[in-house]
Design a protein around this motif. Structure first.
Motif, mmCIF file in Angstrom:
data_model
loop_
_atom_site.group_PDB
_atom_site.id
_atom_site.type_symbol
_atom_site.label_atom_id
_atom_site.label_comp_id
_atom_site.label_asym_id
_atom_site.label_seq_id
_atom_site.Cartn_x
_atom_site.Cartn_y
_atom_site.Cartn_z
ATOM 1 N N ARG A 198 4.043 5.100 -12.290
ATOM 2 C CA ARG A 198 3.737 5.378 -10.885
ATOM 3 C C ARG A 198 2.319 5.938 -10.812
ATOM 4 O O ARG A 198 1.955 6.829 -11.597
ATOM 5 C CB ARG A 198 4.757 6.406 -10.391
ATOM 6 C CG ARG A 198 4.657 6.788 -8.946
ATOM 7 C CD ARG A 198 5.690 7.855 -8.641
ATOM 8 N NE ARG A 198 5.368 9.111 -9.318
ATOM 9 C CZ ARG A 198 5.451 10.314 -8.747
ATOM 10 N NH1 ARG A 198 5.856 10.439 -7.509
ATOM 11 N NH2 ARG A 198 5.149 11.405 -9.433
ATOM 12 N N VAL A 255 -5.701 1.183 -4.802
ATOM 13 C CA VAL A 255 -4.478 1.785 -5.360
ATOM 14 C C VAL A 255 -4.125 3.024 -4.535
ATOM 15 O O VAL A 255 -4.999 3.799 -4.139
ATOM 16 C CB VAL A 255 -4.685 2.176 -6.850
ATOM 17 C CG1 VAL A 255 -3.384 2.726 -7.438
ATOM 18 C CG2 VAL A 255 -5.180 0.995 -7.667
ATOM 19 N N ARG A 256 -2.844 3.164 -4.251
ATOM 20 C CA ARG A 256 -2.375 4.314 -3.470
ATOM 21 C C ARG A 256 -1.302 5.059 -4.252
ATOM 22 O O ARG A 256 -0.608 4.468 -5.097
ATOM 23 C CB ARG A 256 -1.780 3.851 -2.130
ATOM 24 C CG ARG A 256 -2.756 3.095 -1.234
ATOM 25 C CD ARG A 256 -3.839 4.004 -0.644
ATOM 26 N NE ARG A 256 -4.785 3.251 0.157
ATOM 27 C CZ ARG A 256 -6.002 2.865 -0.254
ATOM 28 N NH1 ARG A 256 -6.428 3.178 -1.466
ATOM 29 N NH2 ARG A 256 -6.795 2.189 0.569
ATOM 30 N N ASP A 312 2.138 3.644 -6.028
ATOM 31 C CA ASP A 312 2.102 2.244 -6.470
ATOM 32 C C ASP A 312 2.551 2.160 -7.927
ATOM 33 O O ASP A 312 2.384 3.109 -8.704
ATOM 34 C CB ASP A 312 0.662 1.685 -6.391
ATOM 35 C CG ASP A 312 0.223 1.384 -4.965
ATOM 36 O OD1 ASP A 312 1.073 1.439 -4.052
ATOM 37 O OD2 ASP A 312 -0.988 1.113 -4.775
ATOM 38 N N ARG A 313 3.060 0.999 -8.305
ATOM 39 C CA ARG A 313 3.420 0.783 -9.703
ATOM 40 C C ARG A 313 2.271 0.051 -10.401
ATOM 41 O O ARG A 313 1.671 -0.883 -9.844
ATOM 42 C CB ARG A 313 4.696 -0.071 -9.827
ATOM 43 C CG ARG A 313 5.897 0.432 -9.069
ATOM 44 C CD ARG A 313 6.460 1.720 -9.582
ATOM 45 N NE ARG A 313 6.979 1.643 -10.939
ATOM 46 C CZ ARG A 313 7.426 2.717 -11.611
ATOM 47 N NH1 ARG A 313 7.396 3.925 -11.043
ATOM 48 N NH2 ARG A 313 7.892 2.591 -12.834
ATOM 49 N N LEU A 329 -1.916 -4.104 -11.087
ATOM 50 C CA LEU A 329 -1.367 -3.343 -9.969
ATOM 51 C C LEU A 329 -0.233 -4.181 -9.368
ATOM 52 O O LEU A 329 -0.459 -5.322 -8.941
ATOM 53 C CB LEU A 329 -2.479 -3.104 -8.934
ATOM 54 C CG LEU A 329 -2.079 -2.375 -7.656
ATOM 55 C CD1 LEU A 329 -1.603 -0.956 -7.956
ATOM 56 C CD2 LEU A 329 -3.258 -2.339 -6.675
ATOM 57 N N VAL A 350 1.432 -4.625 -6.626
ATOM 58 C CA VAL A 350 1.544 -4.521 -5.168
ATOM 59 C C VAL A 350 1.300 -5.914 -4.610
ATOM 60 O O VAL A 350 0.378 -6.611 -5.067
ATOM 61 C CB VAL A 350 0.487 -3.530 -4.610
ATOM 62 C CG1 VAL A 350 0.487 -3.540 -3.091
ATOM 63 C CG2 VAL A 350 0.751 -2.127 -5.129
ATOM 64 N N ASP A 351 2.130 -6.330 -3.624
ATOM 65 C CA ASP A 351 2.002 -7.723 -3.206
ATOM 66 C C ASP A 351 0.723 -7.964 -2.390
ATOM 67 O O ASP A 351 0.122 -7.038 -1.834
ATOM 68 C CB ASP A 351 3.260 -8.218 -2.470
ATOM 69 C CG ASP A 351 3.455 -7.521 -1.140
ATOM 70 O OD1 ASP A 351 2.524 -7.539 -0.328
ATOM 71 O OD2 ASP A 351 4.550 -6.958 -0.942
ATOM 72 N N GLU A 364 0.234 -6.773 1.313
ATOM 73 C CA GLU A 364 -0.023 -5.333 1.435
ATOM 74 C C GLU A 364 -1.482 -5.019 1.045
ATOM 75 O O GLU A 364 -2.165 -4.242 1.709
ATOM 76 C CB GLU A 364 0.966 -4.567 0.546
ATOM 77 C CG GLU A 364 0.691 -3.092 0.386
ATOM 78 C CD GLU A 364 0.719 -2.288 1.674
ATOM 79 O OE1 GLU A 364 1.305 -2.767 2.670
ATOM 80 O OE2 GLU A 364 0.125 -1.176 1.690
ATOM 81 N N LEU A 365 -1.940 -5.687 -0.002
ATOM 82 C CA LEU A 365 -3.324 -5.432 -0.435
ATOM 83 C C LEU A 365 -4.311 -5.892 0.634
ATOM 84 O O LEU A 365 -5.321 -5.232 0.886
ATOM 85 C CB LEU A 365 -3.612 -6.150 -1.761
ATOM 86 C CG LEU A 365 -2.890 -5.563 -2.976
ATOM 87 C CD1 LEU A 365 -3.156 -6.402 -4.216
ATOM 88 C CD2 LEU A 365 -3.319 -4.115 -3.226
ATOM 89 N N ARG A 389 -4.510 -3.319 3.196
ATOM 90 C CA ARG A 389 -5.276 -2.145 2.746
ATOM 91 C C ARG A 389 -6.781 -2.391 2.780
ATOM 92 O O ARG A 389 -7.557 -1.449 2.905
ATOM 93 C CB ARG A 389 -4.849 -1.758 1.320
ATOM 94 C CG ARG A 389 -3.471 -1.159 1.252
ATOM 95 C CD ARG A 389 -3.147 -0.718 -0.166
ATOM 96 N NE ARG A 389 -1.742 -0.396 -0.310
ATOM 97 C CZ ARG A 389 -1.164 -0.049 -1.457
ATOM 98 N NH1 ARG A 389 -1.891 0.028 -2.561
ATOM 99 N NH2 ARG A 389 0.118 0.240 -1.502
#
Ligand code: FES
Length: 571
Positions: A413, A506-507, A510-511, A523, A525-526, A529-530, A533
């Motif tokens: 994480r 990255v937030r 995030d995994r 990263l 994250v799909d 979503e990116l 961002r």
């Protein structure tokens, strides 16, 4: 490659006259002013060896340079030329804000232009502290006058309660103990006075020592001289011999652009891996090689890394110090051990090939506790690997030899710090939401950030975890790490956050997946979503209105280009 310089006859003080529109007048005026320094006609008739001198009250690592300079001059004079030293910028690692890397390119410009503009037939470059050697080599390659590097040499170790101490792996070790509360203020103050006790560069295989070894592997300094301690009498003899060699180089075709080539750069990479050297060296070698038009590929680094064993047992990866490496046989002993991996036909500054050098230089003693035999390496594969993946499409670096292998295949994480200031403000907050298996992420500390890629990638373990005995965590950033540091630290993430890299998106929570086996850092994250961002991404830093800061901001390249300035690279 230009060989204009090598075609000129040595002309000493008459070389490259100041332009007054009347050549004879220019020479007359120059000789007249030179005579004001007390030179005789005999001296002014000699060829000139320039000495790029980097002694400075702000550079502890170079505090022996006045004595070293005298030895260089002795060597030049005895060999029949006139030694003339000239000052250039000196970069004392811990005396520069925000970080010495910001000024490496400035020093390289200074070196290049002063070597080119002043009347010298060859040059001795005196450097030692971290950024000074790469800056001088970058400048020398671009100027392409016959040049030889004189390394300042490493510090000797100090003692604390019977234990050997050397800057700066032990600086960090004791600081970590102090942060964890296992030593008190009185003891850390005592240690402060014992970490750096002699002249010379840091005593471990940090960036300065790595760059010294790389210089020797490139063939740009006298054989056997990279590891001689700064205060050893052999260092003075090396200085004298370097001065004499600079005289031999006058009129020669052994210019830096001839010596720094694909083969010598690959030799340097092999050596970097075999010594378990500093991650910073990848950036510096990329910049030096780049000046000669030789690209350094991070994919190639991985190929070399998988076929180069770590043989040198020095901190931060092992136990010893540079003085031990010198006594153990130094670079000659190391390179003979990996001879079959090196390009032996690479030419060196003495005119010999590397193969000839290693054939002649057969030390009869090698301390195997410091330089392991090939058959029993410390690690079967090299110390550094590059990682790719969506978080670092242009590469990132991990010093696997200084990392905890149990963290190599891990999903974690993200605990994100958006800047160095944010890191300083929150890392020790008792309320920080962090667990030992989390990944600490630092943003906006890369070359394009206002902090100019400091050695901040070695994020401290949050105090609440350090106090519980946690010594290592996965840390990810676009920053660098000191060559004297250690840990599972993913560095140089490129592109960096400030130049639009994914790292900036990255937030917290995030995994992230690290796989050293697959050489990937991703990263998880799909894409939708990116994309969302991206609209909230921090604006890139403003270009400063003037001065060097403006030039830096406009011209700095990424870590994959060695953080050189775009306009300094050959066209
Ligand atoms: Fe100069 Fe470490 S401070 S090499």
């Amino acid at each position: 490659m230009s060989d204009n310089v090598t075609k000129e006859l040595p002309v000493g003080i008459a070389n490259g006259l100041t332009n007054y529109g009347d050549r004879d007048f220019s020479l007359y005026l120059r000789r007249s002013f030179a005579k004001s320094m007390g030179y005789s006609n005999d001296m002014l008739a000699k060829p000139v060896v320039g000495i790029a001198y980097t002694g400075s009250g702000f550079n502890n690592c170079h505090r022996h340079f006045p004595e070293l300079l005298q030895a260089v001059k002795r060597g030049v004079l005895a060999a029949g030329a006139l030694p003339v030293e000239f000052p250039t910028i000196s970069l004392g690692e811990v005396f520069l804000n925000p970080t010495s890397l910001k000024f490496r390119n400035l020093m390289s410009i200074d070196t290049e232009e002063m070597v080119r503009a002043q009347p010298m037939d060859s040059v001795v470059l005196m450097g030692g502290c971290d950024k000074t050697v790469p800056a001088q080599l970058m400048g020398a390659v671009s100027a392409n006058r016959p040049s030889v590097m004189l390394i300042g040499g490493p510090m000797m170790t100090g003692r604390h309660h019977g234990e050997r101490l050397g800057a700066c792996t032990d600086c960090r070790r004791f600081w970590a103990k102090y942060r964890a509360g296992s030593i008190d203020e009185k003891e850390i103050n005592e240690v402060e006075g014992k970490l750096a006790t002699t002249a010379g560069s840091c005593a471990v295989m940090g960036t300065a020592s790595t760059m010294a070894c790389i210089t020797e592997a490139l063939g740009m300094c006298l054989p056997g001289t990279a590891a001689i301690p700064a205060v050893h009498a052999d260092r003075l003899r090396a200085a004298e011999a370097t001065g004499a060699l600079a005289v031999k180089l006058i009129g020669s075709e052994l210019t830096p652009q001839r010596i720094v080539n694909e083969k010598s750069v690959e030799n340097a990479l092999r050596v970097l891996l075999a010594i378990g050297g500093s991650t910073n060296a990848i950036i510096h070698l990329t910049a030096i090689a780049g000046r000669a038009g030789v690209p350094v590929s991070l994919e190639r680094l991985n190929v070399l890394s998988d076929t180069t064993p770590v043989l040198v047992n020095l901190k931060p990866v092992g136990n010893g110090y540079m003085e031990d490496f010198f006594a153990a046989g130094g670079m000659g002993a190391l390179m003979r051990e990996i001879k079959d991996l090196l390009h032996l036909d690479a030419v060196t500054i003495t005119g010999e090939t590397l193969g000839e050098r290693l054939g002649f230089d057969s030390a009869d003693f090698v301390d195997r506790t410091v330089i392991a035999p090939r058959a029993e390496p410390l690690e079967p594969v090299g110390g550094l690997v590059s990682l790719f993946g969506n978080l670092a499409p242009q590469g990132a670096i991990l010093k696997r030899s200084a990392a905890d292998a149990s963290l190599f295949e891990l999903e974690g994480r993200a605990v994100v710090f958006t800047s160095l200031a944010d890191l300083a403000a929150r890392i020790d907050d008792p309320d920080l939401d962090v667990e030992p298996n989390d990944f600490l992420v630092l943003q906006n500390a890369g070359p394009h950030s206002t902090s100019a890629m400091p050695e901040a990638g070695y994020l401290p373990i949050p105090k609440k975890l350090a106090g519980k005995g946690i010594k290592d965590m996965v840390r990810i950033s676009d920053a660098r790490m000191s060559g004297t540091a250690f840990g599972t630290v993913v560095l140089h993430v490129t592109p960096d956050a400030a130049s639009g890299g994914l790292l900036g998106l990255v937030r917290n929570g995030d995994r992230i997946k690290l796989s050293v086996k697959d050489r990937r850092i991703d990263l998880l994250v799909d894409a939708a979503e990116l994309k969302k961002r991206e609209t909230t991404r921090e604006k890139p830093p403003e270009i400063p209105p003037r001065g060097y800061a403006k030039l830096y901001a406009q011209e700095i390249t990424g870590a994959d280009q060695g953080c050189d300035f775009e306009f300094l690279r050959p066209r």
